[in-house]
Design an enzyme around this catalytic site. Structure first.
Site, PDB file in Angstrom:
ATOM      1  N   ASP A  19      39.117  40.988  29.097  1.00  0.00           N
ATOM      2  CA  ASP A  19      39.360  39.928  30.062  1.00  0.00           C
ATOM      3  C   ASP A  19      38.263  38.874  29.919  1.00  0.00           C
ATOM      4  O   ASP A  19      37.190  39.145  29.380  1.00  0.00           O
ATOM      5  CB  ASP A  19      39.333  40.539  31.473  1.00  0.00           C
ATOM      6  CG  ASP A  19      39.453  39.511  32.562  1.00  0.00           C
ATOM      7  OD1 ASP A  19      40.470  38.793  32.588  1.00  0.00           O
ATOM      8  OD2 ASP A  19      38.530  39.428  33.389  1.00  0.00           O
ATOM      9  N   ARG A  20      38.510  37.665  30.393  1.00  0.00           N
ATOM     10  CA  ARG A  20      37.540  36.564  30.264  1.00  0.00           C
ATOM     11  C   ARG A  20      36.656  36.405  31.502  1.00  0.00           C
ATOM     12  O   ARG A  20      35.491  36.754  31.495  1.00  0.00           O
ATOM     13  CB  ARG A  20      38.284  35.254  29.972  1.00  0.00           C
ATOM     14  CG  ARG A  20      37.372  34.035  29.878  1.00  0.00           C
ATOM     15  CD  ARG A  20      38.237  32.769  29.695  1.00  0.00           C
ATOM     16  NE  ARG A  20      37.466  31.557  29.636  1.00  0.00           N
ATOM     17  CZ  ARG A  20      37.375  30.675  30.622  1.00  0.00           C
ATOM     18  NH1 ARG A  20      37.983  30.881  31.776  1.00  0.00           N
ATOM     19  NH2 ARG A  20      36.674  29.572  30.477  1.00  0.00           N
ATOM     20  N   ASP A  21      37.228  35.831  32.566  1.00  0.00           N
ATOM     21  CA  ASP A  21      36.463  35.430  33.744  1.00  0.00           C
ATOM     22  C   ASP A  21      35.906  36.644  34.491  1.00  0.00           C
ATOM     23  O   ASP A  21      36.656  37.474  34.977  1.00  0.00           O
ATOM     24  CB  ASP A  21      37.328  34.592  34.689  1.00  0.00           C
ATOM     25  CG  ASP A  21      37.840  33.337  33.996  1.00  0.00           C
ATOM     26  OD1 ASP A  21      37.013  32.564  33.499  1.00  0.00           O
ATOM     27  OD2 ASP A  21      39.078  33.157  33.935  1.00  0.00           O
ATOM     28  N   ASN A  61      44.621  36.183  32.544  1.00  0.00           N
ATOM     29  CA  ASN A  61      45.484  35.356  33.380  1.00  0.00           C
ATOM     30  C   ASN A  61      44.779  34.023  33.573  1.00  0.00           C
ATOM     31  O   ASN A  61      43.610  33.996  33.967  1.00  0.00           O
ATOM     32  CB  ASN A  61      45.677  35.978  34.774  1.00  0.00           C
ATOM     33  CG  ASN A  61      46.534  37.225  34.762  1.00  0.00           C
ATOM     34  OD1 ASN A  61      47.261  37.495  33.821  1.00  0.00           O
ATOM     35  ND2 ASN A  61      46.457  37.995  35.838  1.00  0.00           N
ATOM     36  N   GLN A  62      45.468  32.925  33.317  1.00  0.00           N
ATOM     37  CA  GLN A  62      44.885  31.591  33.510  1.00  0.00           C
ATOM     38  C   GLN A  62      45.915  30.684  34.175  1.00  0.00           C
ATOM     39  O   GLN A  62      46.485  29.801  33.557  1.00  0.00           O
ATOM     40  CB  GLN A  62      44.402  31.017  32.165  1.00  0.00           C
ATOM     41  CG  GLN A  62      43.257  31.773  31.555  1.00  0.00           C
ATOM     42  CD  GLN A  62      41.982  31.729  32.397  1.00  0.00           C
ATOM     43  OE1 GLN A  62      41.759  30.810  33.182  1.00  0.00           O
ATOM     44  NE2 GLN A  62      41.136  32.732  32.231  1.00  0.00           N
ATOM     45  N   CYS A  90      48.254  34.538  29.961  1.00  0.00           N
ATOM     46  CA  CYS A  90      49.338  34.221  30.889  1.00  0.00           C
ATOM     47  C   CYS A  90      48.988  32.899  31.545  1.00  0.00           C
ATOM     48  O   CYS A  90      47.994  32.806  32.270  1.00  0.00           O
ATOM     49  CB  CYS A  90      49.502  35.299  31.953  1.00  0.00           C
ATOM     50  SG  CYS A  90      50.685  34.809  33.235  1.00  0.00           S
ATOM     51  N   HIS A  92      50.869  31.273  33.787  1.00  0.00           N
ATOM     52  CA  HIS A  92      51.743  31.061  34.938  1.00  0.00           C
ATOM     53  C   HIS A  92      51.005  31.139  36.269  1.00  0.00           C
ATOM     54  O   HIS A  92      50.028  31.860  36.420  1.00  0.00           O
ATOM     55  CB  HIS A  92      52.876  32.090  34.914  1.00  0.00           C
ATOM     56  CG  HIS A  92      53.666  32.020  33.657  1.00  0.00           C
ATOM     57  ND1 HIS A  92      53.547  32.950  32.651  1.00  0.00           N
ATOM     58  CD2 HIS A  92      54.558  31.102  33.223  1.00  0.00           C
ATOM     59  CE1 HIS A  92      54.350  32.615  31.647  1.00  0.00           C
ATOM     60  NE2 HIS A  92      54.972  31.499  31.972  1.00  0.00           N
ATOM     61  N   CYS A  98      57.037  35.314  36.251  1.00  0.00           N
ATOM     62  CA  CYS A  98      56.832  35.623  34.834  1.00  0.00           C
ATOM     63  C   CYS A  98      56.735  37.132  34.625  1.00  0.00           C
ATOM     64  O   CYS A  98      56.572  37.895  35.569  1.00  0.00           O
ATOM     65  CB  CYS A  98      55.573  34.938  34.300  1.00  0.00           C
ATOM     66  SG  CYS A  98      54.032  35.695  34.828  1.00  0.00           S
ATOM     67  N   CYS A 100      54.467  38.246  32.277  1.00  0.00           N
ATOM     68  CA  CYS A 100      53.226  38.487  31.548  1.00  0.00           C
ATOM     69  C   CYS A 100      51.977  38.584  32.408  1.00  0.00           C
ATOM     70  O   CYS A 100      50.949  39.081  31.954  1.00  0.00           O
ATOM     71  CB  CYS A 100      53.025  37.421  30.473  1.00  0.00           C
ATOM     72  SG  CYS A 100      53.083  35.718  31.046  1.00  0.00           S
ATOM     73  N   ASP A 127      37.137  43.221  34.777  1.00  0.00           N
ATOM     74  CA  ASP A 127      36.370  43.314  36.020  1.00  0.00           C
ATOM     75  C   ASP A 127      37.243  43.486  37.263  1.00  0.00           C
ATOM     76  O   ASP A 127      36.695  43.651  38.352  1.00  0.00           O
ATOM     77  CB  ASP A 127      35.463  42.087  36.183  1.00  0.00           C
ATOM     78  CG  ASP A 127      36.236  40.805  36.419  1.00  0.00           C
ATOM     79  OD1 ASP A 127      37.255  40.588  35.733  1.00  0.00           O
ATOM     80  OD2 ASP A 127      35.823  40.007  37.282  1.00  0.00           O
TER      81      ASP A 127
END
Length: 184
Positions: A19-21, A61-62, A90, A92, A98, A100, A127
């Site tokens: 995951d990113r954030d 997720n973005q 993602c 959406h 969606c 995804c 996280d």
């Protein structure tokens, strides 16, 4: 994961989804790719996983993409700069219907089809228990929750949202997660 269950599996692990954030940088909230900064040691953690022979994929997720605040291309370029092998994003919003958006596992299924992965031989690092860990659990992946970003509150305040799932490992940060994976 208890050590006896992990032993010997490292050679069988195919990929790590990250995951990113809140996991590799940021605050857990949206930060535009041009303003996003990795946590100290995050780049080394990504490099360590790749040096261990693992494919490393972004898994995020973005929803701000759906608002026009950033583009998928901007995120993909950023992930490429960080050394990710691919990015599953993602774009959406919450109101979109969606398939995804995490905790739905469709981004993991997409990666599995694209790269011939057996998802029970993959690891998800994130996280947020109610998205990252639930998606990982849905496909039988190894689950690593980091305490950065929303991680600490996922383990306390919001634990009820994913109480049926236990992480295989709780890492202090992405460096700890990468060490746990590569030191096995």
């Amino acid at each position: 994961m208890p050590k006896k269950l992990w032993e010997g599996k490292m050679t069988k692990i195919q990929a790590v989804f990250i995951d990113r954030d809140g996991t590799i940088g940021g605050t857990g909230h949206f930060i535009h790719p041009r303003d996003f900064h990795l946590y100290e040691g995050a780049q080394e953690a990504i490099n360590r996983l790749k040096q261990a022979g693992l494919k490393v994929y972004a898994f995020t997720n973005q929803h701000r993409i759906s608002r026009g605040e950033a583009t998928i291309e901007q995120f993909k370029e950023q992930f490429e700069q960080f050394g990710f092998d691919d990015a599953f994003i993602c774009p959406h919003g919450d109101a979109d219907d969606c398939t995804c958006k995490k905790p739905k596992p469709c981004m993991l299924f997409e990666a599995s089809q694209k790269y011939g992965l057996e998802l029970n031989r993959c690891i998800v690092i994130g996280d947020v228990g109610s998205t990252d860990m639930l998606a990982a659990n849905a496909v039988g992946a190894i689950k690593v929750l980091v305490r950065t970003g929303w991680g600490e509150s996922s383990l306390t305040t919001y634990r009820h949202n994913w109480k049926e799932v236990e992480p295989d490992y709780i890492a202090e940060h992405i460096r700890d997660a990468a060490s746990w994976i590569t030191d096995k």
